[in-house]
Design a protein around this motif. Sequence first.
Motif, mmCIF file in Angstrom:
data_model
loop_
_atom_site.group_PDB
_atom_site.id
_atom_site.type_symbol
_atom_site.label_atom_id
_atom_site.label_comp_id
_atom_site.label_asym_id
_atom_site.label_seq_id
_atom_site.Cartn_x
_atom_site.Cartn_y
_atom_site.Cartn_z
ATOM 1 N N ASN A 42 0.849 -1.188 0.000
ATOM 2 C CA ASN A 42 0.000 0.000 0.000
ATOM 3 C C ASN A 42 0.883 1.235 0.000
ATOM 4 O OD1 ASN A 42 -3.015 -0.651 0.309
ATOM 5 N ND2 ASN A 42 -2.064 -2.012 1.801
ATOM 6 N N PHE A 43 0.378 2.306 -0.613
ATOM 7 C CA PHE A 43 1.156 3.535 -0.737
ATOM 8 C C PHE A 43 0.281 4.738 -0.433
ATOM 9 C CE2 PHE A 43 4.822 1.612 -2.692
ATOM 10 C CZ PHE A 43 4.305 0.480 -3.309
ATOM 11 N N VAL A 44 0.913 5.760 0.115
ATOM 12 C CA VAL A 44 0.223 7.028 0.252
ATOM 13 C C VAL A 44 0.005 7.597 -1.149
ATOM 14 C CG1 VAL A 44 2.353 8.389 0.460
ATOM 15 C CG2 VAL A 44 0.243 9.187 1.543
ATOM 16 N N ASP A 45 -1.076 8.336 -1.344
ATOM 17 C CA ASP A 45 -1.440 8.793 -2.684
ATOM 18 C C ASP A 45 -0.325 9.595 -3.361
ATOM 19 O OD1 ASP A 45 -5.011 9.408 -2.074
ATOM 20 O OD2 ASP A 45 -3.891 7.584 -2.531
ATOM 21 N N SER A 46 0.422 10.360 -2.585
ATOM 22 C CA SER A 46 1.424 11.248 -3.175
ATOM 23 C C SER A 46 2.590 10.519 -3.841
ATOM 24 C CB SER A 46 1.963 12.203 -2.114
ATOM 25 O OG SER A 46 2.570 11.480 -1.067
ATOM 26 N N VAL A 47 2.757 9.217 -3.562
ATOM 27 C CA VAL A 47 3.872 8.478 -4.157
ATOM 28 C C VAL A 47 3.413 7.366 -5.082
ATOM 29 C CG1 VAL A 47 5.257 8.976 -2.108
ATOM 30 C CG2 VAL A 47 4.178 6.722 -2.347
ATOM 31 N N LYS A 48 2.117 7.167 -5.200
ATOM 32 C CA LYS A 48 1.600 6.092 -6.058
ATOM 33 C C LYS A 48 2.059 6.308 -7.502
ATOM 34 C CE LYS A 48 -2.491 4.716 -3.430
ATOM 35 N NZ LYS A 48 -3.976 4.729 -3.355
ATOM 36 N N GLY A 49 2.511 5.224 -8.108
ATOM 37 C CA GLY A 49 3.001 5.303 -9.472
ATOM 38 C C GLY A 49 4.465 5.690 -9.578
ATOM 39 N N ARG A 50 5.060 6.137 -8.473
ATOM 40 C CA ARG A 50 6.474 6.532 -8.481
ATOM 41 C C ARG A 50 7.329 5.642 -7.582
ATOM 42 N NH1 ARG A 50 7.921 11.331 -6.455
ATOM 43 N NH2 ARG A 50 6.170 11.475 -4.984
ATOM 44 N N PHE A 51 6.777 5.179 -6.487
ATOM 45 C CA PHE A 51 7.519 4.354 -5.522
ATOM 46 C C PHE A 51 7.019 2.919 -5.596
ATOM 47 C CE2 PHE A 51 8.595 7.807 -2.110
ATOM 48 C CZ PHE A 51 9.097 8.624 -3.098
ATOM 49 N N THR A 52 7.925 1.978 -5.400
ATOM 50 C CA THR A 52 7.552 0.584 -5.202
ATOM 51 C C THR A 52 8.253 0.066 -3.956
ATOM 52 O OG1 THR A 52 9.345 -0.201 -6.632
ATOM 53 C CG2 THR A 52 7.188 0.139 -7.660
ATOM 54 N N ILE A 53 7.650 -0.940 -3.334
ATOM 55 C CA ILE A 53 8.192 -1.535 -2.129
ATOM 56 C C ILE A 53 8.286 -3.034 -2.339
ATOM 57 C CG2 ILE A 53 5.938 -1.737 -1.006
ATOM 58 C CD1 ILE A 53 7.301 -1.023 1.656
ATOM 59 N N SER A 54 9.364 -3.632 -1.886
ATOM 60 C CA SER A 54 9.561 -5.063 -2.111
ATOM 61 C C SER A 54 10.482 -5.622 -1.038
ATOM 62 C CB SER A 54 10.156 -5.311 -3.498
ATOM 63 O OG SER A 54 11.430 -4.690 -3.611
ATOM 64 N N GLY A 55 10.618 -6.952 -1.042
ATOM 65 C CA GLY A 55 11.522 -7.619 -0.116
ATOM 66 C C GLY A 55 12.410 -8.587 -0.870
ATOM 67 N N ASP A 56 13.525 -8.989 -0.245
ATOM 68 C CA ASP A 56 14.399 -9.964 -0.890
ATOM 69 C C ASP A 56 13.924 -11.383 -0.575
ATOM 70 O OD1 ASP A 56 17.274 -10.174 1.386
ATOM 71 O OD2 ASP A 56 15.127 -10.291 1.753
ATOM 72 N N ASN A 57 14.496 -12.356 -1.286
ATOM 73 C CA ASN A 57 14.064 -13.737 -1.117
ATOM 74 C C ASN A 57 14.346 -14.268 0.291
ATOM 75 O OD1 ASN A 57 13.090 -13.936 -3.718
ATOM 76 N ND2 ASN A 57 15.035 -14.692 -4.545
ATOM 77 N N ALA A 58 15.361 -13.735 0.923
ATOM 78 C CA ALA A 58 15.719 -14.182 2.267
ATOM 79 C C ALA A 58 14.803 -13.605 3.334
ATOM 80 C CB ALA A 58 17.166 -13.806 2.570
ATOM 81 N N LYS A 59 13.943 -12.680 2.929
ATOM 82 C CA LYS A 59 12.974 -12.062 3.847
ATOM 83 C C LYS A 59 13.643 -11.297 4.991
ATOM 84 C CE LYS A 59 9.648 -14.048 1.553
ATOM 85 N NZ LYS A 59 8.797 -13.245 0.633
ATOM 86 N N SER A 60 14.872 -10.832 4.726
ATOM 87 C CA SER A 60 15.563 -10.074 5.764
ATOM 88 C C SER A 60 15.772 -8.620 5.396
ATOM 89 C CB SER A 60 16.932 -10.715 6.055
ATOM 90 O OG SER A 60 17.744 -10.671 4.878
ATOM 91 N N THR A 61 15.449 -8.257 4.164
ATOM 92 C CA THR A 61 15.648 -6.892 3.706
ATOM 93 C C THR A 61 14.423 -6.420 2.946
ATOM 94 O OG1 THR A 61 18.036 -7.282 3.479
ATOM 95 C CG2 THR A 61 17.135 -5.343 2.383
ATOM 96 N N MET A 62 14.055 -5.169 3.214
ATOM 97 C CA MET A 62 12.927 -4.545 2.522
ATOM 98 C C MET A 62 13.466 -3.340 1.766
ATOM 99 S SD MET A 62 9.424 -3.053 4.257
ATOM 100 C CE MET A 62 10.308 -1.826 5.217
ATOM 101 N N TYR A 63 12.926 -3.096 0.574
ATOM 102 C CA TYR A 63 13.408 -2.014 -0.264
ATOM 103 C C TYR A 63 12.301 -1.015 -0.562
ATOM 104 C CZ TYR A 63 17.001 -5.535 -1.176
ATOM 105 O OH TYR A 63 17.977 -6.481 -1.042
ATOM 106 N N LEU A 64 12.707 0.214 -0.782
ATOM 107 C CA LEU A 64 11.804 1.242 -1.290
ATOM 108 C C LEU A 64 12.475 1.850 -2.516
ATOM 109 C CD1 LEU A 64 9.104 2.746 -0.766
ATOM 110 C CD2 LEU A 64 10.477 4.542 0.328
ATOM 111 N N GLN A 65 11.954 1.522 -3.683
ATOM 112 C CA GLN A 65 12.451 2.092 -4.925
ATOM 113 C C GLN A 65 11.680 3.369 -5.204
ATOM 114 O OE1 GLN A 65 14.991 1.025 -7.090
ATOM 115 N NE2 GLN A 65 14.602 2.985 -8.119
ATOM 116 N N MET A 66 12.402 4.459 -5.317
ATOM 117 C CA MET A 66 11.779 5.768 -5.493
ATOM 118 C C MET A 66 12.206 6.340 -6.839
ATOM 119 S SD MET A 66 12.278 7.298 -1.641
ATOM 120 C CE MET A 66 14.048 7.462 -1.804
#
Length: 115
Positions: A58-82
């Motif tokens: 889920n994203f706040v409206d102001s970043v929708k379409g610009r930011f993505t959020i994901s995790g690695d396969n090891a489930k130990s790291t989360m990313y925010l691509q901006m």
Amino acid sequence: QVQPVESGGGLVQPGGSLRLSCAASGTIFSRYAGAWYRQAPGKQRELVATFAPGGSTNFVDSVKGRFTISGDNAKSTMYLQMNNLKPEDTAVYYCKVLVSATCCWGQGTQVTVSS
């Protein structure tokens, strides 16, 4: 005690991109949702994005379409691509592992968008 550590902040020109990382011990993101918050000078901290163990986001409206959020396969790291960053995205960005209302925050990483 879960202590996430953020990295990846910096200075970028408008329209540029950054990827923030949030590293935590173990397979924490297989058990708990994670979130990115940000706080700009003089403003309250706001929720930017959430990432659930099942992969829903889920994203706040102001970043929708610009930011993505994901995790690695090891489930130990989360990313925010901006992408397509704007000056109003300038803030300290914080990672939170959603273990409880008061736990578990990272120390924050500064993102500055300026020409």
